[in-house]
Scaffold this active site. Structure first.
Site, PDB file in Angstrom:
ATOM      1  N   GLU A  47       0.835  -1.216   0.000  1.00  0.00           N
ATOM      2  CA  GLU A  47       0.000   0.000   0.000  1.00  0.00           C
ATOM      3  C   GLU A  47       0.864   1.258   0.000  1.00  0.00           C
ATOM      4  OE1 GLU A  47      -2.924  -0.248   3.116  1.00  0.00           O
ATOM      5  OE2 GLU A  47      -4.232  -1.390   1.788  1.00  0.00           O
ATOM      6  N   GLU A  76      -5.613  -8.199  -1.066  1.00  0.00           N
ATOM      7  CA  GLU A  76      -6.325  -7.938   0.195  1.00  0.00           C
ATOM      8  C   GLU A  76      -7.777  -7.584  -0.109  1.00  0.00           C
ATOM      9  OE1 GLU A  76      -4.726  -5.130   3.019  1.00  0.00           O
ATOM     10  OE2 GLU A  76      -2.668  -5.738   2.558  1.00  0.00           O
TER      11      GLU A  76
HETATM   12  C1  BGP Z   1      -4.405  -2.546   4.983  1.00  0.00           C
HETATM   13  C2  BGP Z   1      -3.077  -3.204   5.332  1.00  0.00           C
HETATM   14  C3  BGP Z   1      -3.178  -4.492   6.048  1.00  0.00           C
HETATM   15  C4  BGP Z   1      -4.427  -4.673   6.886  1.00  0.00           C
HETATM   16  C5  BGP Z   1      -5.661  -4.040   6.278  1.00  0.00           C
HETATM   17  C6  BGP Z   1      -6.846  -4.058   7.191  1.00  0.00           C
HETATM   18  O1  BGP Z   1      -4.198  -1.188   4.963  1.00  0.00           O
HETATM   19  O2  BGP Z   1      -2.356  -3.471   4.136  1.00  0.00           O
HETATM   20  O3  BGP Z   1      -1.990  -4.593   6.826  1.00  0.00           O
HETATM   21  O4  BGP Z   1      -4.236  -4.324   8.181  1.00  0.00           O
HETATM   22  O5  BGP Z   1      -5.408  -2.719   5.919  1.00  0.00           O
HETATM   23  O6  BGP Z   1      -6.748  -2.941   8.034  1.00  0.00           O
HETATM   24  P1  BGP Z   1      -7.128  -3.073   9.570  1.00  0.00           P
HETATM   25  O7  BGP Z   1      -6.286  -4.195  10.076  1.00  0.00           O
HETATM   26  O8  BGP Z   1      -6.814  -1.775  10.174  1.00  0.00           O
HETATM   27  O9  BGP Z   1      -8.601  -3.398   9.611  1.00  0.00           O
END
Ligand code: BGP
Length: 475
Positions: free
Chosen positions: A176, A373
């Site tokens: 990201e 993701e």
């Molecule tokens: C994205 C990241 C992940 C993951 C995801 C979910 O930004 O790449 O690392 O954490 O978000 O976010 P969160 O865990 O805050 O719900």
């Protein structure tokens, strides 16, 4: 439904710092993630000045994947995973980031991990840096505000790509990378570029300089990776959030184009190999003095990515004018979309937005895409009979898979695979808490770090197993 390509890479995704634990085991150095406290009830995570003795950092133990990975991979294999995305913890390999030699114990851990995946024919999909820069590089060099970070990252990447060149085919550079464009959010610039803003400095100018150094480092690694193994598929990794115009007013339409362009310029550079004219104009208009050389521009051109990896969770809406209930920040005026639901954390659930994103991004770059993701964070509940009925997660994923299939078979998108986020419950990035759960597998640990770490299959475990077994035909 026509279905998915026969070699579609169904799997799951995690990140080293959010599940491994063993934060200082076997020679590993502290990373950025190891100095971040847990957020609490909407209070953002704090960045401490080094590891504070006695503080219960959420990422230090995480879910102890470091010693339990064989048990967890067996569960992934039970679901039928074809791929598994995780990151190599940079500070397990180079504890300080500027060490002369790599840490052999760290290299051996990932050898063992990849061997375990390959034992089940699960393809490793590896992120080189998932918010895991060695903390020493922040303290001594100031993170990516310092051009030296380019060489430190290239040395680390070369070391692991050479070590695992016969075990890992799919790589991606910075997780990201575009999340730092929101310079109102200290956490994102810190975790992406290792930058702690200084009093009075122009945050945006610093962000653009750091981001450009990261993009140059990424391009150098892509070129180097292809020299190490021509079969490598090396991608970038973006957070794609499509931004819709609030109305058909032409100014709202233009505002949505500008909003997406400002966050997607990173993939423009990753995919096309040059700094876009609109960004150069923006730097010029704002008097930003961004340093780069002709050699840097040549490196960008020679290091374009093989695929575009990205996360997709939500969509947004922007208005060119301030209106009732709008929120200003990174984009002019963000507005709640009245046509979609939002999660407890305000993430607007929009499966059609995934199809829109796949179509727009594929048309923009004409390169294979990889959804690395996607998922639904929720406070899962254990029923009296011990089961976890996460139908809401099944519903979310099902709706997104339906739209993926349309993108492939109607819009002609080339999609390599799908690795839903947090395939096993892990530490949330945003909150540093355990109770924002994404997994098909529940882990017994609460926000205060208490629990047995026992793993339990949720209802979605069997559902996803069936999805994979039928190659997406049975949802
Ligand atoms: C994205 C990241 C992940 C993951 C995801 C979910 O930004 O790449 O690392 O954490 O978000 O976010 P969160 O865990 O805050 O719900």
């Amino acid at each position: 439904m026509v279905g998915f390509p026969k070699d579609f890479l169904w799997g799951g995704a995690v990140a080293a710092h959010q599940l491994e634990g063993g934060w200082n085991k076997d020679g590993k150095g502290a990373s950025i993630a190891d100095v971040m406290t847990a957020g609490r009830h909407g209070v953002p995570r704090q960045i401490t000045d080094g590891v504070v003795e006695g503080y219960n950092y959420p990422n230090h133990e995480a879910i102890d994947f470091y010693s339990r990975y064989k048990e967890d991979i067996k569960l992934f294999a039970e679901m039928g995973f074809k791929s598994f995305r995780t990151s190599i913890a940079w500070s397990r390999i180079f504890p300080n980031g500027d060490d002369d030699q790599p840490n052999e114990a760290g290299l051996q851990f990932y050898d063992d991990l990849f061997d375990e995946l390959l034992k089940y024919d699960i393809e490793p999909v590896i992120t080189l840096s998932h918010f895991e820069m060695p903390y020493h590089l922040v303290k001594k060099y100031g993170g990516f505000r310092n051009r030296k970070l380019i060489d430190f990252f290239v040395t680390y990447a070369e070391t692991v790509m050479k070590r695992y060149k016969h075990k890992v085919k799919y790589w991606m550079t910075f997780n990201e990378i575009n999340n730092q464009s929101d310079t109102t959010h200290d956490l994102h610039i810190f975790t992406n570029s290792g930058i702690l803003f200084q009093e009075g400095e122009n945050r945006e100018e610093t962000m653009y300089q750091a981001a450009l150094y990261e993009l140059i480092a990424s391009a150098k690694v892509v070129k180097l990776g292809h020299e190490i193994n021509p079969d490598f598929q090396i991608g970038c990794m973006m957070a794609y959030v499509p931004i819709y115009p609030y109305s058909c007013h032409p100014e709202d339409m233009m505002e949505s184009v500008i909003a997406m362009r400002n966050r997607w310029f990173f993939s423009d550079i990753h995919a096309r190999g040059e700094i876009p004219s609109y960004i150069k104009k923006y730097w010029e208009r704002n008097g930003y003095d961004i340093e780069y050389t002709e050699a840097d521009e040549a490196a960008l051109k020679e290091g374009t990515v093989d695929y575009i990896g990205f996360s997709y969770y939500m969509s947004g809406v922007v208005s060119s004018r301030k209106i009732e209930g709008s929120r200003s920040g990174e984009f002019k005026h963000l507005v709640r979309n009245p046509h979609v639901q939002a999660s407890e954390w305000g993430w607007q659930i929009d499966p059609v937005g995934l199809r829109y994103t796949l179509s727009v991004v594929y048309e923009r770059y004409q390169k294979p895409l990889f959804i690395v993701e996607n998922g639904f964070g929720a406070r899962d509940v254990i029923e009296a009979d011990g089961s976890i009925q996460d139908d809401y997660r099944i519903q979310y994923l099902k709706q997104h898979i339906v739209e993926m299939e349309k993108a492939i078979n109607i819009d002609g998108v080339e999609l390599l695979g799908y690795t839903p986020w947090g395939c096993i419950d892990i530490v949330s990035f945003g909150t540093g808490e355990m109770e924002k759960r994404y997994g098909f597998i529940y882990v017994d640990k609460d926000n205060n770090g208490h629990g047995s770490l026992e793993r339990k299959r949720k209802k979605s475990f069997e559902w996803y197993k069936q999805v994979i077994a039928t190659n997406g035909k049975e949802l």
